[in-house]
Design a protein around this motif. Structure first.
Motif, PDB file in Angstrom:
ATOM      1  N   GLU A   1       1.347  -1.015   0.817  1.00 30.14           N
ATOM      2  CA  GLU A   1       2.673  -0.541   1.182  1.00 30.14           C
ATOM      3  C   GLU A   1       3.482  -1.693   1.739  1.00 30.14           C
ATOM      4  O   GLU A   1       2.928  -2.671   2.264  1.00 30.14           O
ATOM      5  CB  GLU A   1       2.600   0.597   2.205  1.00 30.14           C
ATOM      6  CG  GLU A   1       1.932   0.212   3.511  1.00 30.14           C
ATOM      7  CD  GLU A   1       1.825   1.384   4.474  1.00 30.14           C
ATOM      8  OE1 GLU A   1       2.143   2.511   4.074  1.00 30.14           O
ATOM      9  OE2 GLU A   1       1.417   1.154   5.633  1.00 30.14           O
TER      10      GLU A   1
ATOM     11  N   HIS B   1       6.732   2.057   2.773  1.00 32.30           N
ATOM     12  CA  HIS B   1       6.835   2.637   1.434  1.00 32.30           C
ATOM     13  C   HIS B   1       5.613   2.213   0.612  1.00 32.30           C
ATOM     14  O   HIS B   1       5.335   1.017   0.477  1.00 32.30           O
ATOM     15  CB  HIS B   1       8.108   2.181   0.714  1.00 32.30           C
ATOM     16  CG  HIS B   1       9.371   2.648   1.370  1.00 32.30           C
ATOM     17  ND1 HIS B   1       9.810   3.949   1.295  1.00 32.30           N
ATOM     18  CD2 HIS B   1      10.294   1.978   2.113  1.00 32.30           C
ATOM     19  CE1 HIS B   1      10.946   4.080   1.962  1.00 32.30           C
ATOM     20  NE2 HIS B   1      11.260   2.897   2.468  1.00 32.30           N
TER      21      HIS B   1
ATOM     22  N   LYS C   1       6.253   1.219  -7.031  1.00 36.00           N
ATOM     23  CA  LYS C   1       7.491   0.661  -6.490  1.00 36.00           C
ATOM     24  C   LYS C   1       7.380  -0.859  -6.508  1.00 36.00           C
ATOM     25  O   LYS C   1       6.353  -1.404  -6.117  1.00 36.00           O
ATOM     26  CB  LYS C   1       7.697   1.169  -5.053  1.00 36.00           C
ATOM     27  CG  LYS C   1       9.002   0.757  -4.397  1.00 36.00           C
ATOM     28  CD  LYS C   1       9.084   1.320  -2.978  1.00 36.00           C
ATOM     29  CE  LYS C   1      10.331   0.842  -2.246  1.00 36.00           C
ATOM     30  NZ  LYS C   1      11.567   1.385  -2.851  1.00 36.00           N
TER      31      LYS C   1
END
Length: 434
Positions: A381, A391, A352
Motif C-alpha cells: 500500500e 491505499h 493502483k
C-alpha cells in the motif's frame, strides 16, 4: 567463472524433486515460432520500450514527454474491427540474458547462495511482457505508439527447476496468446543453457491492458487469429483462464461466505485451540508445533525514487514484484528456519499505480502451511504523508517449499481465519497446476 559445483544445493524433499524435474522438455503442443527471429539483449528491452512511447531518460523532462503523448489520441482506433488482425508469431520475441558469456552483468543477478535472484527475473519478465504486447499492436506507419500498455495481472508463474545457475546463459521467449477488446494475455517461458542445450526453467502467464496515451481510458488492440490446431488450443486456454479468474474473484471471501467445508475447517481449528482446562470461548491455547498467524509476519518500507520509474513515469511493476518477492522470501525463511525455494507465483493484481515519491508499505504474512509448503501473502500500500491516507496497490501470492517440515500456522480471529482460507485456496490452485 564461477564453478558449477557452487550452484549445487542440499537435497530438497523428494516431492519437490519430482515436482520440479517433471516435464523438462518444452511445453507439449507449443508451436515453434522462432524462425527468422534475432534475440534481443536483456539490456535493450527497456530502451526499446522508451523508444516506442517516446519516453525521456531524463527525469526532469518527463512532464514534457508525457504532454507530447497527448497528441497521439488521434491515432487510436475507434473500433477493434478497424485494426488489422495479428498472428501469434507476429508478437513472438526472444531475449537473451548472457550470464555465462558476459560475466560482467552477473553480479546484478547473483544472490548469496550463488544462484540467480528470482526478483530480478520477475523484473525482466514484466518488461518483456510489455514489449511483446507493443510488438503485437505495432503499426508500421506510426513512429510512436499511442497506446499505454501496462501489466494488469500476473496470472501465474510456475517453476520447473529449483536452481537458476548464475554462470549459464538464459533465454526468455514469449508471445501474445489471447486477446480481448482491450486486454492481452502473454505466455512467456524461461530456459537456461546447459551443455549447449536449453532446458525449461519456468512458464509465466501475464495479462496486459491497453489504455490511451494519458493512461486514463481503455484502448482497443489488434485481434488475434490462431493459425493451427495447437494455436486454437492455446487461444481457448486463454479464454478459460479469463473465466477462471472471474470465477475466483466472484467467490472471493471478501464478497462471499466460506463454503460449508471451509466453515468446518475454521470450526475444527477453533475447537483444537480451546483450553481444555476452562469452559470458555475466549480461552485459547496454541497446539504443539504451531504458530499463531499474528506472529508470522514481516514488514518493510520502500521510498519510491525516480530510478525505479517505468516508461510512463510511475513506479515499475517489476520493481514492485521484486520487492514483494524478497519480503515474501524473508518471511518464509524466518518462519521455516531454513532456505525456502519458490514454487509458484499467482494472482498478482495491480490495483493502483504507484507514483514516484510514494512511501510504499509492504506486509508479508504466512497465511497457510502444509507439510513443507509455506503460502505467503504480501500486501502493498502507498501512504500519503500529507493526507495520512493508505491505499492498497497490490496483493501478491507466493508459494514456497522449505527443506524441512514447517510448523502449522493457526488463525485466532475470524479475519485471520478468512486469511487462512484464502491462502489455502491459492495453495490448492497451485498444486493443481504443477
Amino acid at each position: 567463472m564461477l564453478p558449477t559445483r557452487l550452484c549445487i544445493m542440499r537435497k530438497l524433499p523428494s516431492v519437490l524433486a519430482r515436482m520440479l524435474t517433471s516435464g523438462t522438455n518444452a511445453s507439449p503442443g507449443l508451436p515453434d515460432m522462432s524462425e527468422g527471429q534475432s534475440p534481443i539483449h536483456v539490456n535493450n528491452v527497456r530502451s526499446k520500450l522508451r523508444d516506442i512511447v517516446g519516453a525521456s531518460t531524463n527525469w526532469r523532462d518527463h512532464m514534457q514527454a508525457m504532454q507530447e503523448r497527448k497528441a497521439l489520441h488521434t491515432l487510436l482506433a475507434k473500433r477493434q474491427e478497424d485494426l488489422p488482425p495479428r498472428r501469434m508469431k507476429d508478437s513472438y520475441l526472444e531475449v537473451i540474458l548472457p550470464l555465462g558469456s558476459q560475466p560482467e552483468i552477473r553480479e546484478k543477478y547473483l544472490n548469496v547462495y550463488n544462484s540467480v535472484r528470482f526478483g530480478r527475473i520477475l523484473e525482466d519478465l514484466d518488461s518483456l511482457g510489455v514489449l511483446i504486447c507493443y510488438t503485437h499492436t505495432k503499426q508500421e506507419m506510426q513512429q510512436m505508439s499511442p497506446l499505454s500498455i501496462v501489466t494488469a495481472l500476473v496470472d501465474k508463474i510456475n517453476l520447473r527447476q529449483k536452481i537458476i545457475h548464475p554462470d549459464c546463459d538464459i533465454k526468455f521467449t514469449g508471445n501474445v496468446s489471447w486477446v480481448g477488446k482491450t486486454s492481452m494475455e502473454v505466455r512467456m517461458h524461461m530456459l537456461q543453457q546447459h551443455d549447449g542445450d536449453y532446458s525449461p526453467v519456468l512458464d509465466a502467464t501475464f495479462v496486459m491492458v491497453a489504455r490511451d496515451p494519458e493512461n486514463k481510458r481503455p484502448a482497443f488492440v489488434n485481434p488475434l487469429i490462431p493459425e493451427s490446431p495447437e494455436e486454437e488450443e492455446i487461444f481457448k486456454q486463454g479464454e478459460l483462464n479469463k473465466l477462471k479468474r472471474i470465477e475466483f474473484s466472484t467467490a472471493s471471501l471478501l464478497k462471499m461466505a466460506p463454503t460449508a467445508e471451509e466453515r468446518n475447517i475454521v470450526h475444527d481449528i477453533f475447537l483444537n485451540t480451546l483450553d481444555p482446562r476452562t469452559v470458555s470461548f475466549r480461552s485459547r491455547k496454541l497446539p504443539p508445533n504451531s504458530v499463531w498467524i499474528e506472529d508470522a509476519k514481516l514488514k518493510g518500507l520502500e521510498i519510491c525514487h525516480p530510478e525505479e520509474r517505468n516508461i510512463f513515469n510511475r513506479i515499475f511493476g517489476g520493481f514492485l514484484m521484486r520487492k514483494a518477492f524478497e519480503l515474501g522470501w524473508a518471511t518464509a525463511c524466518s518462519y521455516g528456519g531454513s532456505r525456502p525455494f519458490i514454487v509458484s507465483v499467482d494472482d498478482i493484481m495491480f490495483q493502483k499505480p504507484v507514483e514516484v515519491g510514494s512511501l510504499l508499505l509492504l506486509s508479508g504474512q504466512v497465511c497457510y502451511t502444509e507439510k513443507n509448503y509455506i503460502q505467503i501473502r504480501v500486501h502493498s500500500e502507498v501512504y500519503n504523508a500529507n493526507t495520512k491516507e493508505h491505499h492498497t496497490t497490490n496483493i501478491f501470492h507466493f508459494t514456497f517449499i522449505s527443506e524441512n517440515e514447517v510448523p502449522q500456522v493457526v488463525p485466532k480471529t475470524y479475519g485471520e481465519s478468512m486469511l487462512y482460507l484464502d491462502g489455502k485456496r491459492h495453495f490448492t490452485a497451485v498444486m493443481k497446476e504443477i
